[in-house]
Design a protein around this motif. Sequence first.
Motif, PDB file in Angstrom:
ATOM      1  N   GLY A 138       0.749  -1.447   0.040  1.00 38.01           N
ATOM      2  CA  GLY A 138       0.000  -0.201   0.100  1.00 38.01           C
ATOM      3  C   GLY A 138       0.874   1.212   0.020  1.00 38.01           C
ATOM      4  O   GLY A 138       2.138   1.184   0.172  1.00 38.01           O
ATOM      5  N   PRO A 139       0.273   2.297  -0.042  1.00 34.12           N
ATOM      6  CA  PRO A 139       0.936   3.736  -0.125  1.00 34.12           C
ATOM      7  C   PRO A 139       1.504   4.174   1.162  1.00 34.12           C
ATOM      8  O   PRO A 139       1.023   3.350   2.383  1.00 34.12           O
ATOM      9  N   GLU A 140       2.560   5.114   1.248  1.00 38.39           N
ATOM     10  CA  GLU A 140       3.235   5.283   2.366  1.00 38.39           C
ATOM     11  C   GLU A 140       2.216   6.053   3.412  1.00 38.39           C
ATOM     12  O   GLU A 140       2.090   6.010   4.606  1.00 38.39           O
ATOM     13  N   SER A 141       1.243   6.844   2.911  1.00 40.25           N
ATOM     14  CA  SER A 141       0.163   7.362   3.650  1.00 40.25           C
ATOM     15  C   SER A 141      -0.702   6.392   4.490  1.00 40.25           C
ATOM     16  O   SER A 141      -1.155   6.706   5.611  1.00 40.25           O
ATOM     17  N   LEU A 142      -0.939   5.313   4.050  1.00 38.94           N
ATOM     18  CA  LEU A 142      -1.683   4.261   4.742  1.00 38.94           C
ATOM     19  C   LEU A 142      -1.104   3.824   5.878  1.00 38.94           C
ATOM     20  O   LEU A 142      -1.501   3.806   6.897  1.00 38.94           O
ATOM     21  N   ILE A 143       0.235   3.491   5.940  1.00 44.22           N
ATOM     22  CA  ILE A 143       1.370   3.264   6.941  1.00 44.22           C
ATOM     23  C   ILE A 143       1.192   4.202   7.979  1.00 44.22           C
ATOM     24  O   ILE A 143       1.295   3.976   9.213  1.00 44.22           O
ATOM     25  N   LYS A 144       1.332   5.662   7.574  1.00 46.02           N
ATOM     26  CA  LYS A 144       1.405   6.493   8.501  1.00 46.02           C
ATOM     27  C   LYS A 144       0.122   6.687   9.304  1.00 46.02           C
ATOM     28  O   LYS A 144       0.217   7.134  10.407  1.00 46.02           O
ATOM     29  N   GLN A 163      10.080  -1.620  13.256  1.00 52.11           N
ATOM     30  CA  GLN A 163       9.986  -2.997  13.358  1.00 52.11           C
ATOM     31  C   GLN A 163       9.086  -3.488  12.232  1.00 52.11           C
ATOM     32  O   GLN A 163       8.999  -4.302  11.534  1.00 52.11           O
ATOM     33  N   LEU A 164       7.916  -2.617  12.204  1.00 56.38           N
ATOM     34  CA  LEU A 164       7.068  -2.884  11.177  1.00 56.38           C
ATOM     35  C   LEU A 164       7.124  -2.757   9.764  1.00 56.38           C
ATOM     36  O   LEU A 164       7.010  -3.646   8.907  1.00 56.38           O
ATOM     37  N   LYS A 165       8.104  -1.727   9.651  1.00 54.71           N
ATOM     38  CA  LYS A 165       8.381  -1.367   8.461  1.00 54.71           C
ATOM     39  C   LYS A 165       9.326  -2.391   7.733  1.00 54.71           C
ATOM     40  O   LYS A 165       9.345  -2.897   6.643  1.00 54.71           O
ATOM     41  N   GLU A 166      10.214  -2.887   8.858  1.00 55.69           N
ATOM     42  CA  GLU A 166      11.127  -4.039   8.398  1.00 55.69           C
ATOM     43  C   GLU A 166      10.511  -5.391   8.109  1.00 55.69           C
ATOM     44  O   GLU A 166      10.831  -5.964   7.137  1.00 55.69           O
ATOM     45  N   GLN A 167       9.381  -5.535   8.859  1.00 51.14           N
ATOM     46  CA  GLN A 167       8.763  -6.845   8.419  1.00 51.14           C
ATOM     47  C   GLN A 167       7.928  -6.385   7.165  1.00 51.14           C
ATOM     48  O   GLN A 167       7.856  -7.448   6.129  1.00 51.14           O
TER      49      GLN A 167
END
Length: 239
Positions: A138-144, A163-167
């Motif tokens: 998904g887009p970075e905006s979703l993660i934010k 850690q989430l981004k690493e996974q």
Amino acid sequence: MKAFSLLEGITDLKEVGVTELAIKTKTNKTTVYRLLSTFEKLGYLRKTENQKYFLTLKLFELGTKVLENISIVEIAKPILKKMSDITNETIHLAALDNDEVVYLDKFDSTHTLRMYSRIGRRVPTYCTALGKVFLAWGPESLIKRVAKDLRPYTKNTITDLSQLKEQLSKIRKEGYAIDNEEYEYGVKCIAAPIRNVNGEVVAAISISGPSVRLTAEKIQELKPIILDYSNKISSKIVF
């Protein structure tokens, strides 16, 4: 109800003013103006230079999304049934809606001990295998947006953004995601993306079951199965 009546009233006309719509829908002008202003802010309406309103394509986009989900369910159902027969674990088909995972379809395991769920149920993204699939592609905006509330559901829930981004990076490389009792104790899950003709992730499928059966060794056995069946569904999506 008044809000939908106004939208239906506008649908019959190319463009309409506040007074005209108030008369057509038998609604107070102040109420009409307030609702039209809200719809304009949300992007469903636009206003012309002569202060008349007309519909944008946003409603069409929403309707198209609903039709896509219905089509995906119809396409995936026979394939998911075969995967259910092979694994005898709970199978889910899900979509992303309002930053949450929504179950569109499911096949239950015949085991007495199995995961409980229902079609229409909503679950978080960051601590479920299905959700992490949507986050990974998904887009970075979703993660934010999701990162604003990484509350722990179990001791295994990832609550650290790095850690989430690493996974998520690992998920993109391997093509699948795993939930290791991160949302519910005693439940594990493996999920993979469903893509449209443009390669965009439009849905995801998963295999879920109790941790006593979905051991690390069993998860390894399920990897090629879920990747194979997710590809089979993706190959049949033509939109």
